[in-house]
Design a protein around this motif. Structure first.
Motif, PDB file in Angstrom:
ATOM      1  N   THR A  66       0.834  -1.204   0.000  1.00  0.00           N
ATOM      2  CA  THR A  66       0.000   0.000   0.000  1.00  0.00           C
ATOM      3  C   THR A  66       0.868   1.253   0.000  1.00  0.00           C
ATOM      4  O   THR A  66       0.596   2.212  -0.709  1.00  0.00           O
ATOM      5  CB  THR A  66      -0.925   0.005   1.241  1.00  0.00           C
ATOM      6  OG1 THR A  66      -1.554  -1.271   1.294  1.00  0.00           O
ATOM      7  CG2 THR A  66      -1.958   1.090   1.156  1.00  0.00           C
ATOM      8  N   ASP A  67       1.939   1.226   0.765  1.00  0.00           N
ATOM      9  CA  ASP A  67       2.805   2.398   0.862  1.00  0.00           C
ATOM     10  C   ASP A  67       3.673   2.606  -0.375  1.00  0.00           C
ATOM     11  O   ASP A  67       3.963   3.737  -0.747  1.00  0.00           O
ATOM     12  CB  ASP A  67       3.757   2.259   2.057  1.00  0.00           C
ATOM     13  CG  ASP A  67       3.031   2.493   3.364  1.00  0.00           C
ATOM     14  OD1 ASP A  67       1.838   2.849   3.306  1.00  0.00           O
ATOM     15  OD2 ASP A  67       3.646   2.322   4.425  1.00  0.00           O
ATOM     16  N   SER A  71       0.222   3.213  -5.425  1.00  0.00           N
ATOM     17  CA  SER A  71      -0.016   4.475  -6.130  1.00  0.00           C
ATOM     18  C   SER A  71       0.056   4.280  -7.646  1.00  0.00           C
ATOM     19  O   SER A  71      -0.552   5.032  -8.395  1.00  0.00           O
ATOM     20  CB  SER A  71       0.982   5.539  -5.677  1.00  0.00           C
ATOM     21  OG  SER A  71       2.294   5.106  -5.928  1.00  0.00           O
ATOM     22  N   ASP A  75      -4.611  -0.609  -5.577  1.00  0.00           N
ATOM     23  CA  ASP A  75      -4.746  -1.333  -4.306  1.00  0.00           C
ATOM     24  C   ASP A  75      -4.863  -2.841  -4.507  1.00  0.00           C
ATOM     25  O   ASP A  75      -4.455  -3.623  -3.662  1.00  0.00           O
ATOM     26  CB  ASP A  75      -5.982  -0.839  -3.548  1.00  0.00           C
ATOM     27  CG  ASP A  75      -5.734   0.537  -2.945  1.00  0.00           C
ATOM     28  OD1 ASP A  75      -4.541   0.888  -2.779  1.00  0.00           O
ATOM     29  OD2 ASP A  75      -6.709   1.253  -2.667  1.00  0.00           O
ATOM     30  N   LYS A 278      -6.131  13.374  -6.138  1.00  0.00           N
ATOM     31  CA  LYS A 278      -5.741  12.225  -5.328  1.00  0.00           C
ATOM     32  C   LYS A 278      -5.098  12.585  -3.992  1.00  0.00           C
ATOM     33  O   LYS A 278      -4.488  11.750  -3.353  1.00  0.00           O
ATOM     34  CB  LYS A 278      -4.793  11.335  -6.147  1.00  0.00           C
ATOM     35  CG  LYS A 278      -5.477  10.711  -7.368  1.00  0.00           C
ATOM     36  CD  LYS A 278      -4.537   9.834  -8.189  1.00  0.00           C
ATOM     37  CE  LYS A 278      -3.866  10.619  -9.296  1.00  0.00           C
ATOM     38  NZ  LYS A 278      -3.113   9.834 -10.254  1.00  0.00           N
ATOM     39  N   TYR A 279      -5.206  13.843  -3.566  1.00  0.00           N
ATOM     40  CA  TYR A 279      -4.574  14.243  -2.302  1.00  0.00           C
ATOM     41  C   TYR A 279      -5.062  13.410  -1.120  1.00  0.00           C
ATOM     42  O   TYR A 279      -6.235  13.014  -1.053  1.00  0.00           O
ATOM     43  CB  TYR A 279      -4.892  15.707  -1.984  1.00  0.00           C
ATOM     44  CG  TYR A 279      -4.087  16.733  -2.754  1.00  0.00           C
ATOM     45  CD1 TYR A 279      -2.713  16.816  -2.592  1.00  0.00           C
ATOM     46  CD2 TYR A 279      -4.717  17.617  -3.612  1.00  0.00           C
ATOM     47  CE1 TYR A 279      -1.979  17.777  -3.290  1.00  0.00           C
ATOM     48  CE2 TYR A 279      -3.996  18.577  -4.310  1.00  0.00           C
ATOM     49  CZ  TYR A 279      -2.619  18.651  -4.145  1.00  0.00           C
ATOM     50  OH  TYR A 279      -1.903  19.595  -4.820  1.00  0.00           O
ATOM     51  N   SER A 280      -4.175  13.211  -0.146  1.00  0.00           N
ATOM     52  CA  SER A 280      -4.580  12.557   1.105  1.00  0.00           C
ATOM     53  C   SER A 280      -5.359  13.559   1.956  1.00  0.00           C
ATOM     54  O   SER A 280      -5.260  14.769   1.766  1.00  0.00           O
ATOM     55  CB  SER A 280      -3.334  12.101   1.861  1.00  0.00           C
ATOM     56  OG  SER A 280      -2.558  13.226   2.227  1.00  0.00           O
ATOM     57  N   LYS A 306       6.854  11.362   5.358  1.00  0.00           N
ATOM     58  CA  LYS A 306       5.861  10.701   6.212  1.00  0.00           C
ATOM     59  C   LYS A 306       5.863  11.241   7.630  1.00  0.00           C
ATOM     60  O   LYS A 306       4.877  11.102   8.346  1.00  0.00           O
ATOM     61  CB  LYS A 306       6.127   9.199   6.223  1.00  0.00           C
ATOM     62  CG  LYS A 306       5.955   8.673   4.808  1.00  0.00           C
ATOM     63  CD  LYS A 306       5.453   7.290   4.694  1.00  0.00           C
ATOM     64  CE  LYS A 306       4.929   7.150   3.288  1.00  0.00           C
ATOM     65  NZ  LYS A 306       5.355   5.975   2.601  1.00  0.00           N
ATOM     66  N   THR A 312       0.539  10.902   4.455  1.00  0.00           N
ATOM     67  CA  THR A 312       0.659  11.440   3.097  1.00  0.00           C
ATOM     68  C   THR A 312       0.705  10.298   2.083  1.00  0.00           C
ATOM     69  O   THR A 312       1.191   9.210   2.379  1.00  0.00           O
ATOM     70  CB  THR A 312       1.923  12.311   2.926  1.00  0.00           C
ATOM     71  OG1 THR A 312       1.957  12.768   1.573  1.00  0.00           O
ATOM     72  CG2 THR A 312       3.195  11.531   3.197  1.00  0.00           C
ATOM     73  N   LYS A 313       0.182  10.579   0.892  1.00  0.00           N
ATOM     74  CA  LYS A 313       0.221   9.551  -0.157  1.00  0.00           C
ATOM     75  C   LYS A 313       1.532   9.579  -0.917  1.00  0.00           C
ATOM     76  O   LYS A 313       1.721   8.827  -1.867  1.00  0.00           O
ATOM     77  CB  LYS A 313      -0.937   9.778  -1.130  1.00  0.00           C
ATOM     78  CG  LYS A 313      -2.268   9.352  -0.570  1.00  0.00           C
ATOM     79  CD  LYS A 313      -3.279   9.318  -1.701  1.00  0.00           C
ATOM     80  CE  LYS A 313      -4.666   9.013  -1.189  1.00  0.00           C
ATOM     81  NZ  LYS A 313      -5.658   9.374  -2.206  1.00  0.00           N
ATOM     82  N   ASN A 315       4.752   8.367  -1.439  1.00  0.00           N
ATOM     83  CA  ASN A 315       5.545   7.233  -0.994  1.00  0.00           C
ATOM     84  C   ASN A 315       6.990   7.416  -1.389  1.00  0.00           C
ATOM     85  O   ASN A 315       7.461   6.893  -2.386  1.00  0.00           O
ATOM     86  CB  ASN A 315       5.011   5.939  -1.595  1.00  0.00           C
ATOM     87  CG  ASN A 315       3.639   5.657  -1.078  1.00  0.00           C
ATOM     88  OD1 ASN A 315       3.402   5.757   0.118  1.00  0.00           O
ATOM     89  ND2 ASN A 315       2.729   5.352  -1.978  1.00  0.00           N
TER      90      ASN A 315
END
Lengths: 339, 421
Positions: A66-67, A71, A75, A278-280, A306, A312-313, A315
């Motif tokens: 996921t991390d 992206s 998923d 797509k922002y967190s 992080k 935050t998305k 990575n």
């Protein structure tokens, strides 16, 4: 006579030199040390040769995936935009629309381990530890319904795993199957007629010829100009920016990618680019609370994304070297001035 | 003074025309009523000074050639760092591809390698695991060889039918370059192969750490470790400072930025030889290790991006042909979609496993044409039609599409990518 003799000697000496130069070994190069070989020799084979000691589980793999991977690959391994799919596609290989994934197509699990270890995550290759690669490999198997969620993969059970499509590959047989057919050269009346059956213009997918009249070097990332900034530092920063390019673009026609475009990043409110969807939650929230990108905030964020914005998305492990960080910030600020 | 200059120049032009060719009669017809201002008016370049030497310490093409560039097809891939662009074949002639126009295919962007930090390692089933630097490599005997490099996916978008309108896009994943390098077998002999050595793994230093398995027979045959292309250092996008050359075999195996060769007893079955570069048949089974590039050809002019610039009369058709198995023996051209064929003329330096240039000169009657070309190599292989390929392999293949290409040319000289019955 004398002349003859001397040229005879020249001939001999030439010959000696020549044969010396070509007799092997030449004694070139030097022995590689044990550490040198083990630094570079990272390849894995289906029979397990090269596989390091280690293990990982689906559960840990899910978090890592996921991390670091979702992206781009989605998923569920479904692949976002045109990034590759990693899961699914079973029973499609003989259909009109075959979907080739690790589960449906790849013959060997060793290839997954080897490839993820050497080339992924894209743009930050060879950053995962051996155990992390075991976990992610286990998780990709899980995404392909090949194992349960409590599965653990290690060097000990690795060779027991078989992928479903292993048997469906065979050696090149063009020589016997095809080349024998493709051997006739007909010159006259080879067929009755030639009627157009398919046309490219119907599809209309050919790229337009863009106007290149004013700048042959129209690369979007090449527009940086210096305005009372440190030119050398900017150049260095442009190099550091390569670490970001997998996800971010800067330049006249820069589009959003995995991350938002970074034009005019100085002075921009965090998480507020309208056309980037797509922002967190957290980056948006911090923007609403007044986080504006400047030298200080960018430095802290990029040093350890992080830590600065939890959840935050982005990575990205961060840039720890202060000279790299400084150059990068200079580059970002230079691109802000001209945009 | 000026006038004198003009007359004398005009005399010169007329004189050289008279010494010219069969084209004179058509020329006269166009220009007899009005004088050509390109001749009668003074041109700036004829009187003002141009740039001095060193204006471009490394020279560029003429500013009027700016359209001659590599192009990509953005919808094909997610990102330019994992993508491909195409050689503008329709703008080139002869057999050599200029370095700046050689198509690019990267799996993790262009690696920029500091030659001082460049190392080349050989390890595995050898007497001595060995490291070489660039100076070591330059002390092996060097050879020069002309080879084509074709991506196995060249024409891959055309498997199911005509898609892209331009030979740059349908056939541009190829280039033909004079390499300077050393024979891989000389280096392998230097480190000493063990008897069990059956395969090598070539590995790149880029961020995709590209790998491919190659059988030892090929490695000990004609593979090169190359550092120059067309006389100058490899371009970064072609693997500076060192790349592998695997003559006649699919481009992906020509590992760029090569940093290591491992010698082993079995193939590695890595991603580029399993997930990619395998040929899926319609029954769901796949062919692997399809390394050789089959004989293939394409007419580059006219083609959709390069229409005929004139109507009927003397017309030159030209194109390129190549085979991964040897030399091109003959190229045939059809004007009627493959019913009748004429043997074309080959011209220019060409070797085994290199591109060949062909020409067919004919008197065009101005009626629509269905142009095709067909290559024959010295193993007796005749380039098949796309239908022949599909009848064996189905429509799910991507790689190794060497089927005959058809351009439909209309009476205005405009060409379109089509398929014919």
């Amino acid at each position: 006579m004398l002349k003859c003799l001397s040229s005879f000697f020249i001939l001999i000496s030439l010959f000696v030199f020549y044969s010396f130069a070509y007799s092997q070994p030449l004694g070139l190069g030097r022995p590689a040390t044990y550490n040198e070989v083990s630094s570079w020799d990272i390849d894995i084979r289906p029979d397990g040769k090269g596989l390091p000691v280690g293990s990982g589980s689906v559960i840990i793999g899910e978090e890592l995936y996921t991390d670091n991977c979702a992206s781009c690959h989605g998923d569920f391994g479904e692949g976002i935009d045109r990034w590759p799919e990693l899961a699914g596609g079973f029973d499609t290989l003989d259909s009109e629309d075959p979907v080739k994934t690790v589960g449906s197509y790849w013959p060997y699990l060793s290839t997954v381990w080897d490839y993820v270890h050497r080339a992924m995550p894209f743009g930050n290759a060879q950053s995962l530890s051996n155990d992390e690669v075991y976990s992610i490999t286990a998780y990709i198997m899980y995404l392909n319904d090949l194992v349960d969620e409590d599965f653990e993969l290690s060097n000990l059970n690795f060779e027991e795993v078989r992928l479903p499509n292993e048997q469906n590959f065979y050696q090149d047989n063009r020589e016997d199957l095809e080349n024998v057919i493709y051997s006739k050269r007909c010159m006259k009346d080879c067929k009755k007629e030639a009627i157009i059956t398919k046309r490219a213009v119907v599809l209309d997918v050919t790229p337009e010829e863009e106007d290149v009249s004013d700048n042959s070097n129209s690369n979007e990332d090449d527009i940086v100009k210096t305005v009372s900034l440190d030119a050398k530092l900017i150049k260095d920063g442009e190099k550091v920016f390569k670490k970001c390019k997998a996800c971010h673009r800067i330049g006249l026609n820069a589009k959003n990618g995995t991350g938002p475009h970074l034009n005019n990043i100085f002075g921009r409110v965090a998480g507020q680019l309208e056309d980037y969807k797509k922002y967190s939650k957290n980056i948006k929230k911090m923007g609403q609370e007044g986080l504006i990108w400047n030298t200080e905030t960018l430095t802290s964020f990029i040093e350890n994304p992080k830590k600065y914005i939890t959840g935050t998305k982005m990575n990205f492990k961060g840039i720890k070297k202060s000279d790299e960080l400084e150059a990068l910030i200079e580059y970002l600020s230079a691109t802000t001035i001209i945009n | 003074m000026v006038r004198k200059l003009k007359t004398s120049r005009r005399n010169f032009v007329v004189g050289s025309l008279a010494a010219g060719s069969a084209f004179i009669s058509t020329r006269k017809a166009i220009s007899s009523n009005t004088d050509d201002k390109a001749i009668t008016e003074m041109q700036s370049w004829n009187s003002e000074l141009g740039d001095g030497v060193d204006a471009n310490p490394y020279g560029y093409p003429s500013e009027y050639e700016k359209h001659v560039i590599r192009r990509n097809v953005p919808w094909l891939t997610a990102d330019p760092t994992s993508s491909v662009n195409f050689t503008p074949l329709h703008e080139l002639d002869g057999t050599i591809t200029p370095n700046g126009l050689c198509f690019e295919r990267h799996h993790g962007g262009v690696a920029i390698i500091d030659p001082k930090k460049y190392r080349f390692m050989i390890n595995g089933l050898v007497d001595q695991n060995t490291v070489f630097d660039l100076s070591d490599l330059s002390r092996f005997p060097r050879i020069n060889k002309l080879y084509f490099l074709e991506c196995a996916a060249n024409s891959g978008m055309e498997w199911r039918g005509a898609q892209l309108n331009g030979c740059q896009f349908t056939h541009g994943m190829i280039h033909n370059v004079l390499y300077t390098g050393i024979l891989l077998k000389d280096i392998l002999k230097e480190v000493g192969l063990k008897n069990s050595a059956k395969w090598i793994l070539a590995e790149g230093a880029d961020s995709s750490a590209m790998t491919r398995s190659i059988p030892i027979e090929k490695a000990m045959d004609d593979c090169l470790i190359a550092f120059k292309m067309n006389g100058e250092s490899l371009r970064p996008e072609q693997g500076y400072p060192v790349r592998l050359v695997v003559p006649g075999w699919e481009g992906n195996m020509w590992v760029k930025w090569i940093r290591r060769i491992e010698v082993g007893d079995k193939p590695w079955h890595h991603r580029e030889e399993t997930s990619k570069y395998t040929d899926l048949f319609s029954n769901g089974k796949a062919r692997r290790f399809t390394w050789e590039m089959d004989a293939k050809s394409v007419i580059t002019n006219p083609s959709p991006q390069a229409p005929l610039s004139h109507r009927k009369g003397p017309t030159v058709i030209t194109g390129v042909a190549w085979s991964g198995r040897g030399k091109i023996d003959k190229v045939d051209v059809s004007l009627d979609g493959g019913i009748n064929w004429l043997e074309a003329r080959l011209s220019g330096p060409a070797d085994s496993k290199s591109m060949h240039r062909f020409y067919l000169e004919f008197n065009w009657d101005g009626k629509p044409l269905l142009l095709q070309s067909r290559a024959l190599d010295d193993t007796g292989y005749v380039q098949p039609t796309k239908d022949q390929l599909r009848s064996v392999r189905g429509e799910n293949s991507i790689y190794h599409n060497n089927g005959i290409q058809t351009w439909a040319v209309d009476s205005n000289g405009i060409a379109e990518n089509v398929e014919v019955s």
